[in-house]
Motif scaffolding. Structure first.
Motif, PDB file in Angstrom:
ATOM      1  N   GLN A   1       0.826  -1.215   0.000  1.00 13.58           N
ATOM      2  CA  GLN A   1       0.000   0.000   0.000  1.00 13.58           C
ATOM      3  C   GLN A   1       0.858   1.262   0.000  1.00 13.58           C
ATOM      4  OE1 GLN A   1      -3.142   0.189   2.893  1.00 13.58           O
ATOM      5  NE2 GLN A   1      -3.705  -1.959   2.617  1.00 13.58           N
ATOM      6  N   GLU A   2       1.993   1.195   0.677  1.00 14.52           N
ATOM      7  CA  GLU A   2       2.872   2.356   0.749  1.00 14.52           C
ATOM      8  C   GLU A   2       3.828   2.450  -0.428  1.00 14.52           C
ATOM      9  OE1 GLU A   2       2.628   4.777   2.954  1.00 14.52           O
ATOM     10  OE2 GLU A   2       0.895   3.725   3.804  1.00 14.52           O
TER      11      GLU A   2
ATOM     12  N   SER B   1      -0.609  -4.787  -9.760  1.00 14.35           N
ATOM     13  CA  SER B   1      -1.902  -4.115  -9.624  1.00 14.35           C
ATOM     14  C   SER B   1      -2.288  -4.133  -8.153  1.00 14.35           C
ATOM     15  CB  SER B   1      -2.980  -4.820 -10.456  1.00 14.35           C
ATOM     16  OG  SER B   1      -3.109  -6.168 -10.062  1.00 14.35           O
ATOM     17  N   PRO B   2      -2.925  -3.077  -7.658  1.00 12.74           N
ATOM     18  CA  PRO B   2      -3.279  -3.040  -6.228  1.00 12.74           C
ATOM     19  C   PRO B   2      -4.363  -4.037  -5.894  1.00 12.74           C
ATOM     20  CG  PRO B   2      -4.155  -1.123  -7.399  1.00 12.74           C
ATOM     21  CD  PRO B   2      -3.256  -1.842  -8.363  1.00 12.74           C
ATOM     22  N   LEU B   3      -4.414  -4.427  -4.612  1.00 13.12           N
ATOM     23  CA  LEU B   3      -5.354  -5.455  -4.177  1.00 13.12           C
ATOM     24  C   LEU B   3      -6.807  -5.009  -4.265  1.00 13.12           C
ATOM     25  CD1 LEU B   3      -3.744  -7.228  -1.089  1.00 13.12           C
ATOM     26  CD2 LEU B   3      -4.397  -8.246  -3.259  1.00 13.12           C
ATOM     27  N   TYR B   4      -7.078  -3.707  -4.198  1.00 10.45           N
ATOM     28  CA  TYR B   4      -8.468  -3.292  -4.269  1.00 10.45           C
ATOM     29  C   TYR B   4      -9.081  -3.610  -5.628  1.00 10.45           C
ATOM     30  CZ  TYR B   4      -6.845   0.929  -6.764  1.00 10.45           C
ATOM     31  OH  TYR B   4      -6.284   1.789  -7.662  1.00 10.45           O
ATOM     32  N   GLU B   5      -8.224  -3.770  -6.651  1.00 12.15           N
ATOM     33  CA  GLU B   5      -8.749  -4.162  -7.963  1.00 12.15           C
ATOM     34  C   GLU B   5      -9.269  -5.596  -7.945  1.00 12.15           C
ATOM     35  OE1 GLU B   5      -5.961  -3.497 -11.051  1.00 12.15           O
ATOM     36  OE2 GLU B   5      -5.886  -1.322 -10.759  1.00 12.15           O
ATOM     37  N   VAL B   6      -8.750  -6.428  -7.046  1.00 13.23           N
ATOM     38  CA  VAL B   6      -9.235  -7.803  -6.924  1.00 13.23           C
ATOM     39  C   VAL B   6     -10.709  -7.806  -6.566  1.00 13.23           C
ATOM     40  CG1 VAL B   6      -9.075  -9.916  -5.559  1.00 13.23           C
ATOM     41  CG2 VAL B   6      -6.981  -8.766  -6.337  1.00 13.23           C
TER      42      VAL B   6
ATOM     43  N   VAL C   1     -12.887  -6.724  -9.495  1.00 19.65           N
ATOM     44  CA  VAL C   1     -13.081  -7.796 -10.488  1.00 19.65           C
ATOM     45  C   VAL C   1     -14.074  -8.824  -9.969  1.00 19.65           C
ATOM     46  CG1 VAL C   1     -11.944  -9.686 -11.701  1.00 19.65           C
ATOM     47  CG2 VAL C   1     -10.823  -7.469 -11.539  1.00 19.65           C
ATOM     48  N   LEU C   2     -13.982  -9.164  -8.680  1.00 18.42           N
ATOM     49  CA  LEU C   2     -14.888 -10.161  -8.109  1.00 18.42           C
ATOM     50  C   LEU C   2     -16.330  -9.653  -8.085  1.00 18.42           C
ATOM     51  CD1 LEU C   2     -12.718 -11.495  -5.157  1.00 18.42           C
ATOM     52  CD2 LEU C   2     -13.167 -12.621  -7.331  1.00 18.42           C
ATOM     53  N   ASP C   3     -16.522  -8.367  -7.824  1.00 16.65           N
ATOM     54  CA  ASP C   3     -17.874  -7.803  -7.852  1.00 16.65           C
ATOM     55  C   ASP C   3     -18.464  -7.878  -9.257  1.00 16.65           C
ATOM     56  OD1 ASP C   3     -17.696  -7.240  -5.172  1.00 16.65           O
ATOM     57  OD2 ASP C   3     -17.112  -5.132  -5.458  1.00 16.65           O
ATOM     58  N   ARG C   4     -17.646  -7.579 -10.240  1.00 16.00           N
ATOM     59  CA  ARG C   4     -18.128  -7.675 -11.627  1.00 16.00           C
ATOM     60  C   ARG C   4     -18.404  -9.126 -12.010  1.00 16.00           C
ATOM     61  NH1 ARG C   4     -13.255  -4.318 -14.077  1.00 16.00           N
ATOM     62  NH2 ARG C   4     -13.999  -5.132 -16.077  1.00 16.00           N
TER      63      ARG C   4
ATOM     64  N   TYR D   1      -5.291 -13.546  -5.888  1.00 14.61           N
ATOM     65  CA  TYR D   1      -4.289 -13.317  -4.844  1.00 14.61           C
ATOM     66  C   TYR D   1      -2.969 -13.997  -5.193  1.00 14.61           C
ATOM     67  CZ  TYR D   1      -6.608 -10.747  -1.115  1.00 14.61           C
ATOM     68  OH  TYR D   1      -7.182  -9.761  -0.357  1.00 14.61           O
ATOM     69  N   TRP D   2      -3.050 -15.204  -5.747  1.00 15.13           N
ATOM     70  CA  TRP D   2      -1.815 -15.898  -6.136  1.00 15.13           C
ATOM     71  C   TRP D   2      -1.095 -15.136  -7.239  1.00 15.13           C
ATOM     72  CZ3 TRP D   2      -0.556 -18.282 -10.863  1.00 15.13           C
ATOM     73  CH2 TRP D   2       0.640 -18.999 -10.852  1.00 15.13           C
ATOM     74  N   LEU D   3      -1.844 -14.636  -8.233  1.00 12.01           N
ATOM     75  CA  LEU D   3      -1.225 -13.821  -9.275  1.00 12.01           C
ATOM     76  C   LEU D   3      -0.573 -12.584  -8.667  1.00 12.01           C
ATOM     77  CD1 LEU D   3      -3.931 -13.900 -12.111  1.00 12.01           C
ATOM     78  CD2 LEU D   3      -1.715 -15.059 -12.128  1.00 12.01           C
ATOM     79  N   HIS D   4      -1.268 -11.990  -7.702  1.00 11.79           N
ATOM     80  CA  HIS D   4      -0.747 -10.782  -7.063  1.00 11.79           C
ATOM     81  C   HIS D   4       0.534 -11.078  -6.295  1.00 11.79           C
ATOM     82  CE1 HIS D   4      -1.081  -6.812  -5.154  1.00 11.79           C
ATOM     83  NE2 HIS D   4      -0.691  -7.421  -4.033  1.00 11.79           N
ATOM     84  N   ARG D   5       0.526 -12.127  -5.462  1.00 12.99           N
ATOM     85  CA  ARG D   5       1.715 -12.471  -4.688  1.00 12.99           C
ATOM     86  C   ARG D   5       2.858 -12.954  -5.588  1.00 12.99           C
ATOM     87  NH1 ARG D   5       0.533  -9.607  -0.608  1.00 12.99           N
ATOM     88  NH2 ARG D   5      -0.794 -10.479   1.023  1.00 12.99           N
ATOM     89  N   SER D   6       2.511 -13.529  -6.740  1.00 12.93           N
ATOM     90  CA  SER D   6       3.542 -13.993  -7.674  1.00 12.93           C
ATOM     91  C   SER D   6       4.041 -12.868  -8.566  1.00 12.93           C
ATOM     92  CB  SER D   6       2.987 -15.127  -8.553  1.00 12.93           C
ATOM     93  OG  SER D   6       2.545 -16.216  -7.760  1.00 12.93           O
ATOM     94  N   ARG D   7       3.415 -11.680  -8.413  1.00 15.81           N
ATOM     95  CA  ARG D   7       3.779 -10.496  -9.193  1.00 15.81           C
ATOM     96  C   ARG D   7       3.602 -10.744 -10.689  1.00 15.81           C
ATOM     97  NH1 ARG D   7       2.709  -8.363  -4.626  1.00 15.81           N
ATOM     98  NH2 ARG D   7       4.351  -8.436  -3.050  1.00 15.81           N
ATOM     99  N   ILE D   8       2.489 -11.409 -11.039  1.00 12.27           N
ATOM    100  CA  ILE D   8       2.163 -11.679 -12.438  1.00 12.27           C
ATOM    101  C   ILE D   8       0.969 -10.812 -12.815  1.00 12.27           C
ATOM    102  CG2 ILE D   8       1.431 -13.415 -14.118  1.00 12.27           C
ATOM    103  CD1 ILE D   8       2.675 -15.540 -12.324  1.00 12.27           C
ATOM    104  N   PRO D   9       1.098  -9.892 -13.750  1.00 13.46           N
ATOM    105  CA  PRO D   9      -0.062  -9.098 -14.177  1.00 13.46           C
ATOM    106  C   PRO D   9      -1.131  -9.980 -14.820  1.00 13.46           C
ATOM    107  CG  PRO D   9       2.007  -8.137 -14.953  1.00 13.46           C
ATOM    108  CD  PRO D   9       2.329  -9.501 -14.438  1.00 13.46           C
ATOM    109  N   VAL D  10      -2.375  -9.644 -14.572  1.00 14.43           N
ATOM    110  CA  VAL D  10      -3.479 -10.421 -15.144  1.00 14.43           C
ATOM    111  C   VAL D  10      -3.398 -10.421 -16.659  1.00 14.43           C
ATOM    112  CG1 VAL D  10      -5.992 -10.582 -15.347  1.00 14.43           C
ATOM    113  CG2 VAL D  10      -4.955  -9.990 -13.158  1.00 14.43           C
ATOM    114  N   SER D  11      -2.935  -9.323 -17.226  1.00 13.29           N
ATOM    115  CA  SER D  11      -2.870  -9.223 -18.692  1.00 13.29           C
ATOM    116  C   SER D  11      -1.862 -10.184 -19.296  1.00 13.29           C
ATOM    117  CB  SER D  11      -2.505  -7.787 -19.096  1.00 13.29           C
ATOM    118  OG  SER D  11      -1.261  -7.412 -18.516  1.00 13.29           O
ATOM    119  N   GLN D  12      -0.912 -10.701 -18.483  1.00 16.32           N
ATOM    120  CA  GLN D  12       0.102 -11.629 -18.987  1.00 16.32           C
ATOM    121  C   GLN D  12      -0.234 -13.087 -18.678  1.00 16.32           C
ATOM    122  OE1 GLN D  12       3.995 -10.473 -17.602  1.00 16.32           O
ATOM    123  NE2 GLN D  12       3.762  -8.352 -18.312  1.00 16.32           N
ATOM    124  N   LEU D  13      -1.492 -13.339 -18.358  1.00 17.61           N
ATOM    125  CA  LEU D  13      -1.924 -14.694 -18.020  1.00 17.61           C
ATOM    126  C   LEU D  13      -1.819 -15.601 -19.239  1.00 17.61           C
ATOM    127  CD1 LEU D  13      -3.157 -16.243 -15.631  1.00 17.61           C
ATOM    128  CD2 LEU D  13      -5.410 -15.618 -16.488  1.00 17.61           C
ATOM    129  N   ASP D  14      -1.302 -16.816 -19.031  1.00 14.71           N
ATOM    130  CA  ASP D  14      -1.236 -17.799 -20.107  1.00 14.71           C
ATOM    131  C   ASP D  14      -1.510 -19.192 -19.538  1.00 14.71           C
ATOM    132  OD1 ASP D  14       1.099 -18.580 -18.819  1.00 14.71           O
ATOM    133  OD2 ASP D  14       2.399 -17.518 -20.208  1.00 14.71           O
TER     134      ASP D  14
END
Length: 515
Positions: free
Chosen positions: A109-110, A117-122, A125-128, A155-168
């Motif tokens: 956060q700091e 991507s910040p966690l609030y985006e998670v 996405v879940l609400d949508r 959360y795993w993508l976030h902790r692994s520092r993998i952007p959602v856009s680079q998902l494969d």
């Protein structure tokens, strides 16, 4: 205070004075409204993690799931924490990791730690995702299961520092095999079919929302062979239903690469290719290939592409017909199967209605699948069935079968504008896709009833049972032909041999039996 305690206190104060993060983290915990005891415990866990980072020469910016896993599994020499860590107290380690997760949340956060991507985006996405699933008729419990898996995946993508856009695809496989240090309050993940289905649905949503631009992530649907002109000819001139048309097209497509251009067909080439195919398949498969290719040659001759005489080039497949007794159930076994339906559940009410229609009227699974509200005439107690070759008949609706259908419609059928009577039990509710689904329900019911099954016993056993029991009850073959909607009387004669006791009365002794 002992000497050791004084030394520990001096060491922690010295580390706190050198670390710029702990005072800020203490303020972060205070703003997050943690009670004093919990905040103090989390602060100690954060201090342990920072000491280990310093000793391991890891940078704060590079914290990811790999570093978190290394800390969880490290052979602790981080004085003064090494004694508790080396004790093998796994619940203690779990509590320590909870404090570490809070520290990492603060660092993210700091802006002290890199995050794609910040966690609030998670949560956004879940609400949508929830809105998307609700509009498609998913039940709340199903939505919750998909959301839990999706949350863990994000959360795993976030902790692994993998952007959602680079998902494969490789990343998805890594997720199902990862050693989890994603964070607290996350459901466990397993390489199970239901988990994979949930992730696949979530990825489809991400692609639909434009968050992922990797269509390869979605497994390609098996495309059916398509021959529009041939399909239209079968439908219009032969009166064949769509499910059978698909089979004919599939069989013909398997032969076309071997046969080449239809304008150059000759009897020798056709016969040679077909006989070669027959050698590597069963008699039933060979007969189906020959039948489908005859239809194709009729179509080609009608279009003027080849000579009608080529039909004689298709080899006949010799099969002994009517050598076996039809598979059937006794009236007692039929009642056992019906009793296996759990009427406290919607799927039980649906299955009971389907089973009774098949048992009482000899309907095929395809008839059940295609049944619509317009086919039910409650005032005349009739049901209209469109069978093979688009042959439509009206049959009397028995009282128990009609009551079962009415119970399903009033108590169990999901609210849907679809005109089909029977819908799937799982959300999103839709018409039953194919006859195999109904046959699977029958097979399951037979197993629950403890009835011994043969390898080919499916939904057709209800149709055979209806015919067999009627014939044994005194019905004539003509009446049976009307009920089963057979166009040719010879098809019905297979049931002439099911009344074994009567056949034994008229059977003649075997010649030479007394010698």
């Amino acid at each position: 205070m002992t000497l050791e305690q004084k030394s520990i206190s001096d060491c922690t104060r010295q580390f706190d004075s050198q670390s710029p993060y702990l005072p800020e983290f203490r303020e972060f915990l205070r703003r997050s409204c943690f009670v004093e005891n919990t905040a103090t415990r989390y602060l100690g866990h954060a201090r342990h993690f920072l000491i280990w980072l310093h000793q391991s020469k890891h940078d704060i910016v590079s914290i990811d799931d790999v570093i978190l896993r290394q800390f969880r599994d490290h052979d602790c020499t981080c004085w003064p924490y090494h004694k508790a860590w080396l004790s093998g107290n796994h619940p203690h380690i779990k509590r320590v990791m909870t404090g570490v997760y809070r520290l990492v949340d603060y660092l993210e956060q700091e802006g002290h730690t890199y995050q794609p991507s910040p966690l609030y985006e998670v949560q956004d996405v879940l609400d949508r995702l929830t809105t998307h699933l609700l509009t498609r008729g998913y039940r709340e419990s199903t939505i919750q299961c998909i959301n839990n898996i999706a949350r863990h995946f994000l959360y795993w993508l976030h902790r692994s520092r993998i952007p959602v856009s680079q998902l494969d695809a490789k990343t998805v496989e890594r997720f199902f095999g990862h050693d989890c240090v994603c964070g607290p309050c996350l459901t466990g993940i397993s390489d199970h079919k239901s988990s994979r289905i949930s992730v696949r649905r979530f990825i489809k949503f991400l692609v639909l929302e434009g968050l992922v631009d990797h269509p390869s992530l979605i497994p390609p649907q098996k495309t059916k062979p398509h021959m529009p002109e041939f399909e239209q000819w079968l439908r219009r001139h032969r009166g064949i239903q769509d499910v059978t048309i698909v089979k004919h097209v599939r069989h013909v497509n398997s032969l076309l690469p071997l046969l080449g251009d239809p304008t150059y067909y000759d009897a020798i080439h056709i016969r040679t290719v077909l006989l070669q195919q027959f050698q590597s398949c069963s008699v039933r498969r060979a007969g189906a290939l020959a039948d489908s290719f005859r239809h194709y040659l009729r179509y080609l001759s009608a279009e003027g592409v080849c000579s009608p005489s080529l039909l004689n080039a298709v080899p006949s497949v010799k099969r002994w017909t009517k050598t076996e007794l039809p598979r059937y159930l006794s009236p007692e076994d039929i009642e056992k199967v019906i009793d296996t339906c759990d009427l406290s559940k919607p799927v039980g009410l649906r299955n009971r209605a389907m089973f009774l229609l098949m048992m009482r009227l000899g309907l095929r699974p395809g008839d059940i699948k295609a049944l619509k509200f317009a086919d039910l005439d409650w005032s005349k107690a009739q049901i209209r069935v469109c069978g093979k070759a688009r042959h439509t008949v009206a049959l009397p609706l028995p009282q128990d079968a009609g009551n079962a259908v009415l119970d399903y419609l009033e108590k169990a059928r999901p609210k849907s504008a679809d005109e089909h009577v029977f819908l799937t039990a799982r959300e999103p509710c839709r018409p039953i896709g194919n006859s195999n689904t109904i046959s699977g329900e029958v097979t399951t019911a037979l197993q629950r009833a403890g009835i011994e099954q043969t390898s080919r016993m499916g939904a057709g056993v209800f149709r055979h049972s209806a015919a067999t029991n009627l014939l044994r009850g005194g019905a004539s073959l003509n009446e049976l032909q009307t009920l089963l909607r057979h166009r040719h009387f010879g098809t019905t004669t297979i049931y002439a041999k099911v009344d074994v006791p009567m056949l034994q009365e008229v059977a003649q002794p075997w010649l030479g039996a007394g010698q």
